[in-house]
Design an enzyme around this catalytic site. Structure first.
Site, PDB file in Angstrom:
ATOM      1  N   HIS A 122      12.265 -38.986  43.203  1.00 33.97           N
ATOM      2  CA  HIS A 122      13.534 -38.409  42.784  1.00 33.97           C
ATOM      3  C   HIS A 122      13.932 -38.980  41.427  1.00 33.97           C
ATOM      4  O   HIS A 122      13.671 -40.148  41.110  1.00 33.97           O
ATOM      5  CB  HIS A 122      14.632 -38.728  43.808  1.00 33.97           C
ATOM      6  CG  HIS A 122      14.519 -37.925  45.061  1.00 33.97           C
ATOM      7  ND1 HIS A 122      14.433 -36.559  45.062  1.00 33.97           N
ATOM      8  CD2 HIS A 122      14.492 -38.304  46.368  1.00 33.97           C
ATOM      9  CE1 HIS A 122      14.352 -36.123  46.312  1.00 33.97           C
ATOM     10  NE2 HIS A 122      14.371 -37.170  47.119  1.00 33.97           N
ATOM     11  N   CYS A 171      12.355 -34.376  38.801  1.00 34.08           N
ATOM     12  CA  CYS A 171      13.347 -33.414  38.336  1.00 34.08           C
ATOM     13  C   CYS A 171      14.174 -34.013  37.195  1.00 34.08           C
ATOM     14  O   CYS A 171      14.286 -35.235  37.057  1.00 34.08           O
ATOM     15  CB  CYS A 171      14.267 -32.999  39.477  1.00 34.08           C
ATOM     16  SG  CYS A 171      13.415 -32.088  40.792  1.00 34.08           S
TER      17      CYS A 171
END
Length: 498
Positions: A122, A171
């Site tokens: 993440h 991301c």
């Protein structure tokens, strides 16, 4: 005379040299010059060493788990080893462990080294700053709970490396617009830095899942091109073009490349080492093996295979039993010291099994024990082998046990309590890790079929105006790294990391 001839120069004589002219009036020193001795002189560019740190966070405490990282980092590490890189791969690290791993990695870098830092997990972006999310980070994302990528790159460049390649398989959604930025100084204009982003600004990175198979879109094409003999930026351009043609992510994900690389350096460039980094790293070691003999005479070959730098497979293979013994069964018992790590092992069981198959190929093993999260082990581990068999003469079933002590120096190599002058001296060229940065909610695929896309969800990472958490500390400052290392050294087994 104006020239000094040195005969019989050896490869180990490579290094930095200066000349001094002196007389009664004083002395004058020349600028330092790098002298390299060996076959590398025929190549326009070469590295004094190649070092890679791969970190993949998969099993999060407060955020959705990821699927592809294990396979992606593992496959990348194998490819980098083919290119001559010394690979350190780590799986599922909290913030304190990530900071220590980076700090240890930096100690291996020096003048002329090719350095790669790969992160899968993440992450998010805030005003051009990229942040990696450790597995223990709370919700919502906040800079003080995460790791600044730009800070790491700045410290890599300070080591006078010849090439710094940052690969972010994560991301880049924009979060926390009201939070203070990390205090990062601009990079020096040395022309040695390359960024490879899996996706563009304010966009998500995706992974494909098809049953037991999972792979990040970025890694799918990176591993296709990374062995090419061309400038590293041209390799990444090939990856960008392939991703752009993938119908699964059309309009959703496009890779981005940023660089200041002034020379045509390639990952395939030869290594012309002075021996310094080899000394810091230590000698690479082969798979450790040991033969144990039970009282009944049965022998077992015990093997220790490093899958990631903090994940080890302990396997056992029975040798031919004596003629008076039949129906033999061998069990490896999970040590009590690592029972708390069982959850990590179980949650990644299928993918670990597939990696194990690739490591041992077609060889048949009688039993395998997986030890995960080795960085958390600060004591010796007692491994027990239970042998069950039948005596042919009496037809009675019997059981025998042997115990083997696994020293903590073999397990927690990177995170030992006692600091070492050579932080990675126990780490050989190990099989590397795997991680990926995508997320859980499924996105409709661009075509029908068994594959599906999964993207990182849009977390609301707003900072509270009534809280002081928006004032980000220098989370990657060297003083903080030192205090973190000291705190981890003081912490005993079972204690929470800072």
């Amino acid at each position: 005379k104006k020239k000094l001839l040195i005969n019989s120069a050896k490869l180990s004589d490579s290094g930095t040299y200066l000349c001094c002219a002196a007389n009664g009036q004083g002395e004058h020193w020349t600028d330092a010059v790098e002298i390299h001795i060996g076959t590398c002189l025929a190549d326009p560019f070469f590295a004094t060493d190649k070092v890679a740190l791969l970190v993949g966070n998969n099993h999060y405490w407060n955020h959705p788990h990821l699927m592809a990282p294990i396979t992606d980092v593992f496959e990348l590490s194998l490819l980098l080893k083919r290119l001559g890189f010394r690979v350190v791969s780590l799986l599922d690290l909290n913030k304190a462990e990530m900071l220590i791993a980076v700090n240890q990695f930096l100690q291996l870098l020096g003048k002329g080294v090719y350095a790669i830092f790969y992160y899968a997990g993440h992450g998010y972006e805030h005003s051009g700053r990229n942040y990696m999310v450790p597995i223990d980070a709370p919700q919502p994302y906040a800079p003080e709970n995460c790791i600044s990528v730009q800070r790491i790159l700045q410290k890599m460049q300070q080591r006078q490396t010849a090439l710094n390649l940052i690969l972010l398989d994560t991301c880049r959604k924009w979060y926390n617009p009201q939070c203070a930025l990390s205090q990062v100084q601009p990079l020096e204009p040395w022309g040695n830095t390359v960024y490879g982003y899996a996706t563009s600004e304010d966009a998500e990175a995706y992974e494909v899942q098809d049953g037991e198979f999972s792979s990040g879109i970025f890694m799918k094409y990176l591993k296709k091109h990374i062995l090419q003999e061309k400038k590293v930026t041209h390799v990444l351009e090939d990856v960008l073009e392939d991703i752009g043609r993938d119908p699964l992510v059309t309009g959703k994900q496009v890779m981005e490349i940023k660089h200041t690389l002034k020379e045509a350096r390639a990952l395939t460039d030869p290594i012309c080492t002075t021996g310094l980094t080899v000394e810091l790293w230590g000698h690479s070691h082969e798979l450790l093996k040991e033969t144990l003999t039970f009282p009944c005479g049965i022998q077992v070959e015990l093997r220790f295979q490093v899958v990631f730098s903090n994940v080890m497979h302990v396997s056992a293979k029975l040798q031919a039993p004596p003629p008076h013994i039949t129906d033999v069964r061998l069990l490896l018992c999970k040590p009590a010291e690592v029972q708390e790590l069982a959850m990590l092992s179980d949650c990644q069981s299928d993918r670990m099994v597939s990696l194990l198959v690739s490591l041992y190929e077609q060889e048949e093993l009688d039993c395998v024990l997986r030890l995960c999260g080795l960085q958390k082990i600060q004591t010796d581990v007692l491994l027990q082998l239970d042998l069950h068999y039948t005596q042919l003469g009496t037809k009675q079933r019997a059981c025998e046990s042997l115990q083997k002590i696994l020293q903590k120096s073999l397990l927690a190599k990177l995170f030992r309590q006692k600091s070492s002058a050579n932080p990675f001296c126990m780490v050989g060229q190990e099989a590397a890790a795997t991680m990926c940065p995508k997320d859980a909610p499924a996105v409709n695929a661009a075509h029908e079929g068994p594959s599906s896309l999964r993207a990182e969800p849009r977390h609301s990472g707003q900072c509270s105006s009534q809280s002081n958490i928006c004032s980000e500390p220098e989370e990657n400052d060297e003083s903080d790294l030192s205090s973190l290392c000291s705190a981890l050294q003081r912490a005993g087994p079972g204690q929470d990391c800072p």
